[in-house]
Design a protein around this motif. Structure first.
Motif, PDB file in Angstrom:
ATOM      1  N   PRO A 173      55.927   7.314  24.682  1.00 57.21           N
ATOM      2  CA  PRO A 173      55.444   8.922  24.351  1.00 57.21           C
ATOM      3  C   PRO A 173      54.025   9.580  24.577  1.00 57.21           C
ATOM      4  O   PRO A 173      53.854  10.327  25.250  1.00 57.21           O
ATOM      5  CB  PRO A 173      55.725   9.000  22.878  1.00 57.21           C
ATOM      6  N   GLN A 174      53.118   8.422  24.404  1.00 56.33           N
ATOM      7  CA  GLN A 174      51.819   8.577  24.675  1.00 56.33           C
ATOM      8  C   GLN A 174      51.525   8.906  26.192  1.00 56.33           C
ATOM      9  O   GLN A 174      50.814   9.887  26.595  1.00 56.33           O
ATOM     10  CB  GLN A 174      50.853   7.656  24.025  1.00 56.33           C
ATOM     11  N   GLU A 175      51.998   8.021  27.185  1.00 53.56           N
ATOM     12  CA  GLU A 175      51.995   8.234  28.378  1.00 53.56           C
ATOM     13  C   GLU A 175      52.205   9.546  28.839  1.00 53.56           C
ATOM     14  O   GLU A 175      51.867  10.178  29.826  1.00 53.56           O
ATOM     15  CB  GLU A 175      52.544   7.010  29.275  1.00 53.56           C
ATOM     16  N   ILE A 176      53.772   9.987  28.299  1.00 47.98           N
ATOM     17  CA  ILE A 176      54.386  11.227  28.616  1.00 47.98           C
ATOM     18  C   ILE A 176      53.163  12.335  28.184  1.00 47.98           C
ATOM     19  O   ILE A 176      53.045  13.149  28.987  1.00 47.98           O
ATOM     20  CB  ILE A 176      55.664  11.269  28.214  1.00 47.98           C
ATOM     21  N   ASP A 198      45.621  17.460  19.557  1.00 48.60           N
ATOM     22  CA  ASP A 198      45.970  18.362  18.426  1.00 48.60           C
ATOM     23  C   ASP A 198      47.472  18.008  17.744  1.00 48.60           C
ATOM     24  O   ASP A 198      47.740  18.726  16.746  1.00 48.60           O
ATOM     25  CB  ASP A 198      46.189  19.811  19.001  1.00 48.60           C
ATOM     26  N   TYR A 199      48.125  17.184  18.259  1.00 50.21           N
ATOM     27  CA  TYR A 199      49.607  16.863  17.628  1.00 50.21           C
ATOM     28  C   TYR A 199      49.692  15.261  17.723  1.00 50.21           C
ATOM     29  O   TYR A 199      49.337  14.467  18.245  1.00 50.21           O
ATOM     30  CB  TYR A 199      50.584  17.682  18.438  1.00 50.21           C
ATOM     31  N   THR A 200      50.564  15.109  16.528  1.00 52.26           N
ATOM     32  CA  THR A 200      51.389  13.832  16.531  1.00 52.26           C
ATOM     33  C   THR A 200      52.659  14.162  17.131  1.00 52.26           C
ATOM     34  O   THR A 200      53.171  15.079  17.193  1.00 52.26           O
ATOM     35  CB  THR A 200      51.536  13.211  15.097  1.00 52.26           C
ATOM     36  N   TYR A 201      53.160  13.221  17.776  1.00 53.53           N
ATOM     37  CA  TYR A 201      54.251  13.418  18.610  1.00 53.53           C
ATOM     38  C   TYR A 201      55.532  12.253  18.655  1.00 53.53           C
ATOM     39  O   TYR A 201      54.825  10.940  18.242  1.00 53.53           O
ATOM     40  CB  TYR A 201      53.899  13.536  19.841  1.00 53.53           C
TER      41      TYR A 201
END
Length: 249
Positions: free
Chosen positions: A25-28, A136-139
């Motif tokens: 998810p971080q890479e996306i 700005d977000y957690t995801y």
């Protein structure tokens, strides 16, 4: 027996390759930020506001951005009632100033004013700010889905304490081009707005949505933003992103 073993090894090896190609998810999120946060840009756009009662009005403006959207300036050119109005956003939208030639005054917007509509549209000031999804977000990745014929990642975004005012966002990003296709905005857990991006083309090596529609699902109506001209990665004088410059005609 040998062929069966070779076949099983082929399946296992193939699965390892597929798994290694899957992005976190971080890479996306980082790839989406890389696509949408450009070093600099200059554009002309048309903004059509359609109210719940069916009234239609159109505004025209020119926009400048720099440092991956950290600095933004919008100058309205038409119609006459908004001509010369300017909006300056600095620090990824944390600081916003509004100037109108009617009063010839520069006004700094309070933090709570970021939720206000921009020129009566369905976009708030914070919607148009240039923040980073990663910062700005957690995801979290919540699935994959086809939107407008494109395979998309589906990601839930929860604003950090210092982030935007929404309770959460659901974002669909093109798996091939890493650009947002649709975003849903929630306030207090209730879906309030939906953003759709289309007419996506490559301009100056950047995937660009030439049409953006924000639907107000609570009040009705929508705002359509259409890009007429746009340039990326150009030299823009730092001086235009100052409050002193806002009063210049």
């Amino acid at each position: 027996m040998r062929k069966i073993v070779q076949f099983l090894l082929f399946i296992i090896f193939g699965a390892v390759i597929v798994k290694s190609q899957q992005l976190t998810p971080q890479e996306i999120i980082q790839k989406i930020d890389d696509t949408e946060r450009v070093m600099s840009s200059q554009s002309k756009f048309k903004q059509t506001i359609v109210t719940s009662g069916g009234d239609v009005r159109t505004l025209e403006a020119i926009s400048y951005s720099k440092n991956k959207n950290e600095k933004q300036l919008m100058i309205y050119e038409a119609p006459n009632r908004v001509k010369g109005d300017k909006i300056l956003m600095l620090n990824d939208g944390d600081d916003i100033w509004f100037y109108t030639p009617k009063t010839d005054r520069v006004r700094h917007l309070a933090s709570h004013a970021k939720r206000q509509k921009v020129q009566g549209s369905d976009f708030s000031y914070e919607d148009m700010a240039g923040g980073s999804l990663e910062e700005d977000y957690t995801y979290k990745f919540i699935g994959e889905e086809v939107i407008d014929g494109r395979d998309c990642y589906k990601i839930e975004l929860t604003p950090k304490p210092e982030g935007p005012s929404y309770s959460k966002l659901i974002l669909w990003a093109d798996k091939e081009r890493y650009i947002s296709i649709q975003i849903e905005y929630f306030e207090d857990g209730e879906l309030t707005k939906r953003l759709s991006l289309s007419d996506i083309v490559m301009i100056d090596d950047h995937w660009t949505a030439q049409k953006i529609v924000m639907k107000n699902l609570m009040e009705g109506g929508e705002t359509i933003m259409e890009t007429d001209e746009i340039q990326f990665d150009i030299d823009i004088d730092e001086k235009i992103f100052t409050t002193k410059n806002l009063k210049k005609r």
